[in-house]
Design a protein around this motif. Sequence first.
Motif, mmCIF file in Angstrom:
data_model
loop_
_atom_site.group_PDB
_atom_site.id
_atom_site.type_symbol
_atom_site.label_atom_id
_atom_site.label_comp_id
_atom_site.label_asym_id
_atom_site.label_seq_id
_atom_site.Cartn_x
_atom_site.Cartn_y
_atom_site.Cartn_z
ATOM 1 N N ALA A 141 -3.653 7.307 5.193
ATOM 2 C CA ALA A 141 -2.713 6.583 4.334
ATOM 3 C C ALA A 141 -3.185 6.592 2.881
ATOM 4 N N SER B 249 -5.507 4.718 10.813
ATOM 5 C CA SER B 249 -4.690 5.520 9.890
ATOM 6 C C SER B 249 -4.996 5.211 8.427
ATOM 7 N N GLU C 199 4.503 -1.170 14.573
ATOM 8 C CA GLU C 199 3.408 -0.868 13.649
ATOM 9 C C GLU C 199 2.613 0.348 14.106
ATOM 10 N N PRO D 202 0.847 3.469 13.809
ATOM 11 C CA PRO D 202 0.403 4.047 12.535
ATOM 12 C C PRO D 202 0.838 5.492 12.314
ATOM 13 N N ASN E 224 -3.860 -0.481 9.708
ATOM 14 C CA ASN E 224 -4.539 -0.034 10.921
ATOM 15 C C ASN E 224 -5.745 0.823 10.531
ATOM 16 N N ARG F 157 2.100 -0.044 5.039
ATOM 17 C CA ARG F 157 2.044 -0.585 6.404
ATOM 18 C C ARG F 157 0.998 0.146 7.231
ATOM 19 N N ALA F 158 0.883 1.464 7.027
ATOM 20 C CA ALA F 158 -0.102 2.249 7.782
ATOM 21 C C ALA F 158 -1.527 1.890 7.385
ATOM 22 N N LEU G 229 4.422 5.671 11.251
ATOM 23 C CA LEU G 229 4.533 5.286 9.842
ATOM 24 C C LEU G 229 4.103 6.435 8.922
ATOM 25 N N LEU G 230 3.011 7.108 9.273
ATOM 26 C CA LEU G 230 2.540 8.226 8.453
ATOM 27 C C LEU G 230 3.555 9.361 8.421
#
Length: 375
Positions: free
Chosen positions: A274, A270, A236, A238, A267, A263-264, A241-242
């Motif tokens: 996001a 982020s 996870e 962040p 957190n 998903r981001a 993911l970004l």
Amino acid sequence: MAIAFVLTIYVTLRNQVLPVDVPRLSPPAPALVRPIIAARALAEYAGLLIAPANLHMDRDVENHPWGFNPVSLTTGAWRELETLAGLIVFGVLLWWAGRAHKREPEIFALLLCAGISYLPVCGLFSFNANIAEHWVYVPLAFILLAVALQVALIVRTRTTFFSAMTLAALWIAFLGVRTFYRVQDWQDPRTFFTRTIAAGGDSARMLINLGGLELSGGHLEQAEMFLQRALAKNPEQPFALLNLAAVAMKRNDLPTAQCFLERAQRNPLSLAQAEEMLALVQQKEKGQIDLSRLHMALRKDPPSWSIMRRYLAALSITGQTKKAVAELQTLLKTEWYRAESWQLLSEYLTRLGQADEATKALAQARAFDVHLNNH
């Protein structure tokens, strides 16, 4: 008296710092795991001091298993051996301190100061990392002084003295050569990231940095490979993911990008970015700018000028230049130091036909950035 004075100065300066809620990329290690981390950190520092053969950024002494494969199992086994080595080093230091307490009070005092200065960063307490070389500069100074005093007490003959000096000179020369060789790592970002990863510092952060470098160069396959490796280490993470969302957007794979961004959003670190990128995804899908989502991203912590700039541009494009000016003027009451903000205000005021105010704003921008005087 001197120690009390130093502690008073430290506490005085420390109490002047306002408390800040620093966001974390991952939860801290449980309390029962921290003694193990402390033992491994001590072994790692001792290894760096005795034989700094493996130098790299982003050290980590926690276990990060990634399946029942030989590499993962071998790495875990080495970590357990490092725990044992840390306990041995701790035992040796305790024995030395106990011996010095009875026979050499000066050495005991130095070891005590080393222990006090090392305690906050020993790994028992949660920080943004569990090991960093610069944390042990002060404890190391006390340790080296204690070693020098101990050697001076042991060395009695001239031959032994010259032998000790020769060993010290060779060790210092080795450190100098090692430093000269490894300083080449800093010649450019790609060299730094690749050599750090090759030396064993393949942390999620390093992989994300290298992935971001490949992404900026348009190498989407390489970027995705490094980012997926980072995500395998921290599912996870962040920023991984970004960046993976950015890769998907460049490929026009909007559903995949939206999945990574959702998903981001979980957190807080982020969340704002996001939301901003989700607004871009929606703009690509529907051809419309989602001002409400951009405004929502703008109100998240930490504040971001890049998001504000995108929001202001969206307001201007949709014919809401007056609202953009109002937002900018509100921002400048607290963030008055940015030349780009004043320059942007000047542009918007010019569009509204307010020439005098635009001139004043441009003058303010030039006062903060002398390079604007050449334009």
